[in-house]
Design a protein around this motif. Structure first.
Motif, PDB file in Angstrom:
ATOM      1  N   PRO A 100       0.811  -1.224   0.000  1.00 44.78           N
ATOM      2  CA  PRO A 100       0.000   0.000   0.000  1.00 44.78           C
ATOM      3  C   PRO A 100       0.840   1.268   0.000  1.00 44.78           C
ATOM      4  N   PHE A 101       0.362   2.268  -0.731  1.00 40.80           N
ATOM      5  CA  PHE A 101       1.019   3.578  -0.804  1.00 40.80           C
ATOM      6  C   PHE A 101      -0.095   4.621  -0.836  1.00 40.80           C
ATOM      7  N   LYS A 102      -0.481   5.092   0.350  1.00 42.25           N
ATOM      8  CA  LYS A 102      -1.669   5.930   0.503  1.00 42.25           C
ATOM      9  C   LYS A 102      -1.240   7.379   0.735  1.00 42.25           C
ATOM     10  N   VAL A 103      -1.391   8.193  -0.283  1.00 43.54           N
ATOM     11  CA  VAL A 103      -0.919   9.583  -0.247  1.00 43.54           C
ATOM     12  C   VAL A 103      -2.104  10.507  -0.003  1.00 43.54           C
ATOM     13  N   MET A 104      -2.006  11.351   1.031  1.00 43.59           N
ATOM     14  CA  MET A 104      -3.103  12.250   1.372  1.00 43.59           C
ATOM     15  C   MET A 104      -2.564  13.669   1.605  1.00 43.59           C
ATOM     16  N   CYS A 126      -8.048  17.722  -0.032  1.00 44.50           N
ATOM     17  CA  CYS A 126      -7.074  16.658  -0.215  1.00 44.50           C
ATOM     18  C   CYS A 126      -7.225  16.044  -1.597  1.00 44.50           C
ATOM     19  N   GLN A 127      -6.188  16.155  -2.397  1.00 45.53           N
ATOM     20  CA  GLN A 127      -6.128  15.492  -3.707  1.00 45.53           C
ATOM     21  C   GLN A 127      -5.146  14.347  -3.572  1.00 45.53           C
ATOM     22  N   GLY A 128      -5.686  13.148  -3.309  1.00 48.68           N
ATOM     23  CA  GLY A 128      -4.841  12.043  -2.931  1.00 48.68           C
ATOM     24  C   GLY A 128      -4.749  10.943  -3.972  1.00 48.68           C
ATOM     25  N   ALA A 129      -3.926   9.958  -3.634  1.00 47.25           N
ATOM     26  CA  ALA A 129      -3.782   8.762  -4.455  1.00 47.25           C
ATOM     27  C   ALA A 129      -3.673   7.572  -3.518  1.00 47.25           C
ATOM     28  N   LYS A 130      -4.511   6.584  -3.745  1.00 46.54           N
ATOM     29  CA  LYS A 130      -4.495   5.387  -2.917  1.00 46.54           C
ATOM     30  C   LYS A 130      -4.090   4.218  -3.800  1.00 46.54           C
ATOM     31  N   ASN A 131      -2.845   3.815  -3.661  1.00 47.13           N
ATOM     32  CA  ASN A 131      -2.320   2.700  -4.437  1.00 47.13           C
ATOM     33  C   ASN A 131      -2.240   1.506  -3.489  1.00 47.13           C
ATOM     34  N   ASP A 132      -3.105   0.531  -3.713  1.00 45.46           N
ATOM     35  CA  ASP A 132      -3.248  -0.553  -2.750  1.00 45.46           C
ATOM     36  C   ASP A 132      -3.320  -1.881  -3.490  1.00 45.46           C
ATOM     37  N   VAL A 133      -3.389  -2.937  -2.730  1.00 43.15           N
ATOM     38  CA  VAL A 133      -3.572  -4.274  -3.278  1.00 43.15           C
ATOM     39  C   VAL A 133      -4.975  -4.730  -2.904  1.00 43.15           C
ATOM     40  N   GLU A 134      -5.751  -5.120  -3.903  1.00 41.38           N
ATOM     41  CA  GLU A 134      -7.109  -5.595  -3.689  1.00 41.38           C
ATOM     42  C   GLU A 134      -7.212  -7.027  -4.193  1.00 41.38           C
ATOM     43  N   ASP A 135      -8.421  -7.582  -4.206  1.00 41.54           N
ATOM     44  CA  ASP A 135      -8.531  -8.980  -4.631  1.00 41.54           C
ATOM     45  C   ASP A 135      -8.207  -9.172  -6.106  1.00 41.54           C
ATOM     46  N   CYS A 136      -8.148  -8.065  -6.861  1.00 42.96           N
ATOM     47  CA  CYS A 136      -7.748  -8.131  -8.264  1.00 42.96           C
ATOM     48  C   CYS A 136      -6.253  -7.903  -8.443  1.00 42.96           C
ATOM     49  N   GLY A 137      -5.545  -7.675  -7.342  1.00 44.09           N
ATOM     50  CA  GLY A 137      -4.125  -7.353  -7.403  1.00 44.09           C
ATOM     51  C   GLY A 137      -3.905  -5.860  -7.174  1.00 44.09           C
ATOM     52  N   PRO A 138      -2.736  -5.338  -7.530  1.00 42.13           N
ATOM     53  CA  PRO A 138      -2.470  -3.914  -7.330  1.00 42.13           C
ATOM     54  C   PRO A 138      -3.483  -3.047  -8.084  1.00 42.13           C
TER      55      PRO A 138
END
Length: 238
Positions: A100-104, A126-138
């Motif tokens: 996970p890479f959660k930018v806020m 807040c203009q963010g980006a949430k880069n995470d791993v889900e059940d579909c992958g990244p």
């Protein structure tokens, strides 16, 4: 009218509140949510609200951040299994936080400290980006929304008391945030993430509807205005 000493204190209070929220964003970026409640929150009847519900009370708010920790650990273990040649020889402590890479980043702060100095209010975009791993992958997502926060002064300084983190947009990168999102197929190696559940909200409700082309005009959270005591102003507690 404030004396020079009072003005200096109010400036220091605003600076401390900005730093508190900056530290909050950085702790989340580093996937150390397990530290958030003890470091930043008051346990005096706090509330934490998202678009679709609210956690009320110290136990519920703390449980949410503990669940973030548990999910980070689950993601790390699944990535270790997926990439044994790179991660297989590392301990759970060593791999914790990968993925996970959660930018806020928070912009346009509007902060008002009460005249009595006991509480304060703040609003950030807040203009963010949430880069995470889900059940579909990244999966990478754009977020556009608000942090609306009541603060309370305690013996060790300022603490978060009530907070809304509500987005207008929470959209998969590469897809239109004005149209329904297209789900990606689940991958067997990340199937446990499909079943992971955050604690149930104390109360499920629509705090803020997400943007759609037919959403009615939806005002931003109320802007803080000067006030003397907390009884004289509104609360961000939902």
């Amino acid at each position: 009218m404030y004396t020079t000493e009072q003005l200096t204190q109010r400036w220091e209070d605003q600076r401390a509140i900005k730093n508190l929220m900056g530290k909050y964003a950085n702790i989340v970026l580093l996937n150390r949510e397990q530290e958030v409640f003890s470091r930043f929150w008051s346990d005096d009847e706090p509330t934490l609200a998202f678009n679709d519900g609210v956690y009320r009370g110290a136990e519920a708010v703390r449980a949410y951040y503990d669940a973030c920790r548990d999910r980070n650990a689950l993601v790390a273990s699944l990535l270790q299994k997926r990439f044994p040649e790179r991660l297989g020889g590392m301990s759970a402590e060593e791999i914790y936080g990968i993925g996970p890479f959660k930018v806020m980043p928070m912009y346009c702060p509007i902060i008002e400290v009460a005249g009595d100095g006991a509480t304060a209010k703040g609003l950030w975009y807040c203009q963010g980006a949430k880069n995470d791993v889900e059940d579909c992958g990244p999966r990478a997502r754009w977020t556009l929304g608000w942090f609306a926060v009541d603060f309370i002064r305690e013996d060790d300084g300022w603490r978060i008391w009530h907070m809304q983190y509500v987005n207008d947009v929470d959209s998969t990168c590469g897809q239109s945030w004005g149209k329904p999102q297209t789900a990606y197929p689940a991958l067997a190696e990340f199937e446990p993430l499909r079943d992971f559940q955050y604690p149930a909200y104390t109360e499920s409700m629509t705090v803020r509807p997400y943007y759609t082309p037919d959403r009615p005009v939806t005002e931003a959270p109320a802007i803080p205005e000067p006030y003397e005591t907390f009884a004289d102003t509104f609360s961000y507690a939902v």
